[in-house]
Motif scaffolding. Sequence first.
Motif: not given
Length: 120
Positions: A74, A94-95, A97-99, A101-102
């Motif tokens: 970041t 942040n997007t 990070h989420e992608v 993890g998914s």
Amino acid sequence: MLIATALLVAFFFLGSRLGGRIGSRPTGVAGLAVTAAGTVPLTRLTESGSVYAGLLPGVVIASLGIGAVFVTATTAALAMVEHREAGVASGVVNTFHEVGGSIGVDGGVVLDVLDGPLAR
């Protein structure tokens, strides 16, 4: 797993301070190395082993590294954009990070299905 979350948050702060002292690249590399080291105990899990003895050490070690990596990613991303674009850059980080993890969870599920009862 509450301890892993607490360590993750603690290493957000430590990673931020470390990144300010030695730079983003060394902090990120060290964080990724610690995260990789945390996955090693996970390769030794057995069906009959204890969850706490087998799973917890790896998760704790990996959370230490991930905390440093998240804050470093970041900080590095926001340092490379103009002030007026900081919100967009933060959202993109942040997007991803989420992608990420998914994709990791989905990949684990796919591997489990391929290696599970259906494979036999």
